[in-house]
Write a protein that holds these residues in place. Structure first.
Motif, PDB file in Angstrom:
ATOM      1  N   GLN A   4     -17.951  -4.335 -17.649  1.00 20.56           N
ATOM      2  CA  GLN A   4     -19.101  -3.974 -18.478  1.00 20.56           C
ATOM      3  C   GLN A   4     -18.572  -3.119 -19.629  1.00 20.56           C
ATOM      4  O   GLN A   4     -17.902  -2.111 -19.410  1.00 20.56           O
ATOM      5  N   GLU A  35     -21.874 -18.150 -22.586  1.00 18.58           N
ATOM      6  CA  GLU A  35     -22.460 -18.512 -21.287  1.00 18.58           C
ATOM      7  C   GLU A  35     -22.999 -19.943 -21.308  1.00 18.58           C
ATOM      8  O   GLU A  35     -22.968 -20.651 -20.298  1.00 18.58           O
ATOM      9  N   LEU A  72     -21.550 -13.425 -26.516  1.00 18.76           N
ATOM     10  CA  LEU A  72     -21.522 -13.519 -25.069  1.00 18.76           C
ATOM     11  C   LEU A  72     -22.577 -14.494 -24.560  1.00 18.76           C
ATOM     12  O   LEU A  72     -22.338 -15.259 -23.628  1.00 18.76           O
ATOM     13  N   ASN A 101     -23.309  -9.603 -28.619  1.00 19.67           N
ATOM     14  CA  ASN A 101     -24.232 -10.087 -27.603  1.00 19.67           C
ATOM     15  C   ASN A 101     -24.592 -11.557 -27.825  1.00 19.67           C
ATOM     16  O   ASN A 101     -24.753 -12.321 -26.877  1.00 19.67           O
ATOM     17  N   TRP A 123     -20.169  -8.384 -19.584  1.00 19.94           N
ATOM     18  CA  TRP A 123     -21.400  -8.093 -20.314  1.00 19.94           C
ATOM     19  C   TRP A 123     -21.317  -6.709 -20.957  1.00 19.94           C
ATOM     20  O   TRP A 123     -20.403  -5.932 -20.666  1.00 19.94           O
ATOM     21  N   GLU A 124     -22.247  -6.435 -21.834  1.00 21.08           N
ATOM     22  CA  GLU A 124     -22.269  -5.160 -22.547  1.00 21.08           C
ATOM     23  C   GLU A 124     -23.351  -4.256 -21.963  1.00 21.08           C
ATOM     24  O   GLU A 124     -24.359  -4.726 -21.440  1.00 21.08           O
ATOM     25  N   LYS A 150     -17.128 -11.935 -14.579  1.00 19.82           N
ATOM     26  CA  LYS A 150     -18.337 -11.692 -15.353  1.00 19.82           C
ATOM     27  C   LYS A 150     -18.075 -10.619 -16.396  1.00 19.82           C
ATOM     28  O   LYS A 150     -17.391  -9.626 -16.120  1.00 19.82           O
ATOM     29  N   ALA A 203     -24.935 -11.677 -20.438  1.00 17.87           N
ATOM     30  CA  ALA A 203     -23.658 -11.753 -19.726  1.00 17.87           C
ATOM     31  C   ALA A 203     -23.109 -13.178 -19.706  1.00 17.87           C
ATOM     32  O   ALA A 203     -23.855 -14.161 -19.765  1.00 17.87           O
ATOM     33  N   THR A 204     -21.796 -13.259 -19.605  1.00 24.31           N
ATOM     34  CA  THR A 204     -21.117 -14.528 -19.388  1.00 24.31           C
ATOM     35  C   THR A 204     -20.420 -14.471 -18.040  1.00 24.31           C
ATOM     36  O   THR A 204     -19.674 -13.525 -17.771  1.00 24.31           O
ATOM     37  N   GLU A 253     -27.160  -4.824 -21.711  1.00 30.51           N
ATOM     38  CA  GLU A 253     -27.426  -6.180 -22.205  1.00 30.51           C
ATOM     39  C   GLU A 253     -26.946  -7.227 -21.199  1.00 30.51           C
ATOM     40  O   GLU A 253     -26.325  -8.218 -21.549  1.00 30.51           O
ATOM     41  N   GLU A 254     -27.246  -6.996 -19.916  1.00 34.62           N
ATOM     42  CA  GLU A 254     -26.738  -7.918 -18.900  1.00 34.62           C
ATOM     43  C   GLU A 254     -27.332  -9.316 -19.050  1.00 34.62           C
ATOM     44  O   GLU A 254     -26.754 -10.303 -18.589  1.00 34.62           O
ATOM     45  N   TRP A 293     -15.455  -8.048 -12.558  1.00 35.87           N
ATOM     46  CA  TRP A 293     -16.325  -7.932 -13.727  1.00 35.87           C
ATOM     47  C   TRP A 293     -15.934  -6.765 -14.616  1.00 35.87           C
ATOM     48  O   TRP A 293     -15.229  -5.844 -14.192  1.00 35.87           O
TER      49      TRP A 293
END
Length: 406
Positions: A207, A377, A373, A370, A85-86, A83, A93-94, A89-90, A205
């Protein structure tokens, strides 16, 4: 007294030992030199600080050289999901899942010592390989087709082909006069081995934050390896904290996905550098692994491209030996360089692009990240392509990585 070998491999870590294992049970007489034998493994031992995320291609290579059973019989942790994500900004997420491409896992997290032990154990089955360990090298005198390595006990080895698998500060590379192109990133990686409140996990993951990614690598049971990328000053500050203060910082900084940290076992840090040898081969000499290249560890691909080097070099040498070609000839060795140099350079450039894109706080660029990403997804072909890349199954592969006999 000089002892002649067809091949002398300097460095018995994961890459050097893989090269040797791939050349086992042949007519090539090989010496593998390693400074320190790794501590024997006990299942009751806490996890080591140094771990690697082995791709499917690396697993294939290690299976084909006969070392995979030695790894899984000790300790390894498969992961099925990944996983990204930023910060904050979950929702964008991808998450990647091996089920989507018909595999039961994306890779394994394994302690480096476990990999090395399994490989060195495998070498005991081969009468054509001399493992010289522990050893201290006094002098390396590169000479095409007849390189000399003088050991601290006054033994002298003569190798027709000298292979450098001795890391980023390679003495072999320096002895051969091969230069490097390098620069340091303005970033350190702090690594911590912890136990968490969560049971066994199957996800790794990352972040992304303004100062660098926060990464989670699952280990067996409730164990995990955390990687905290940050500025050199901040990492040094974190290393001065006592364990209680440091755990408070971890809990305050890492996302909720981590869960509560029960125990801090170890921590350490290292600076990040990109480095690429100006040549991989000379007559009677070849570089592999970190001796040839060092990349940003953002996607954990350093050891994987090193193992691909090992597989490609072994394939070239075995083919030359079968057809009666001289394994020291430059044209033979250039086949290896052609296979690996461009692929490694592409990997370096890809990691650089990730580093620059995700460390830039320009507002429009953050928005694009974002959006990207979020789209990744939703777009299945793109996600599958990324998974194939992460598993090391994209692009031309050595036969060992495809699990074919060579």
């Amino acid at each position: 007294m000089n002892t002649p070998y067809d091949i002398v491999i300097v460095g018995g870590g994961m890459v050097g030992a893989t090269i040797a294992a791939a050349l086992g049970d042949t007519d090539l007489r090989i010496a593998l030199l390693e400074s320190v034998y790794p501590e024997e493994f006990e299942s009751s031992q806490p996890n080591d600080l140094r771990v690697s995320a082995l791709s499917q291609a690396s697993e294939n290579i290690l299976r084909m050289v006969g070392a995979w059973e030695g790894i899984t019989s000790r300790r390894s942790c498969p992961y099925r999901r990944m996983k990204v994500w930023e910060l904050s900004e979950e929702r964008a997420a991808t998450e990647f899942n091996s089920d989507h491409i018909g595999h039961d896992h994306l890779g394994h997290i394994v302690e480096n010592r476990v990999i090395q032990l399994a490989l060195l154990e495998r070498l005991k089955a081969f009468s054509n390989i001399d493992l010289i360990c522990p050893v201290s090298i006094e002098e390396i005198d590169y000479s095409p087709g007849s390189s000399l390595i003088r050991l601290s006990d006054d033994r002298e080895l003569i190798g027709r082909l000298l292979i450098a698998a001795d890391g980023g500060e390679s003495r072999v590379r320096q002895a051969a006069g091969i230069g490097v192109t390098k620069w340091d990133y303005d970033q350190f990686a702090l690594v911590a081995s912890v136990t968490t409140a969560y049971p066994q996990q199957d996800i790794t993951w990352q972040q992304f934050t303004p100062t660098g990614p926060l990464a989670f690598l699952p280990l067996c049971g409730q164990n995990a390896s955390l990687v905290w990328y940050n500025t050199p000053d901040q990492v040094k500050r974190l290393m001065t904290l006592d364990d209680h203060q440091f755990m408070q910082e971890l809990n305050a900084t890492f996302p909720a996905a981590l869960g509560e940290i029960d125990q801090l076992l170890q921590r350490g840090y290292f600076p990040l550098r990109r480095q690429h040898a100006q040549e991989y081969v000379l007559e009677g000499l070849a570089l592999a692994g970190d001796a040839a290249h060092m990349i940003h560890p953002l996607a954990g691909q350093g050891v994987n491209i090193g193992l691909l080097d090992a597989a490609a070099l072994a394939e070239v040498l075995l083919q030359a030996a079968r057809t009666g070609e001289d394994i020291t000839e430059l044209e033979v060795l250039r086949d290896y360089e052609k296979q690996r140099r461009q692929h490694n350079l592409l990997m370096m450039q890809t990691m650089d692009a990730f580093y620059r894109v995700f460390s830039n706080q320009n507002t429009p660029l953050k928005l694009l990240r974002n959006i990207g990403l979020g789209l990744a997804e939703k777009v299945t072909p793109a996600k599958n392509k990324v998974m194939q890349f992460a598993m090391g199954l994209e692009g031309p592969l050595p036969a060992l990585a495809r699990r074919e006999q060579i």
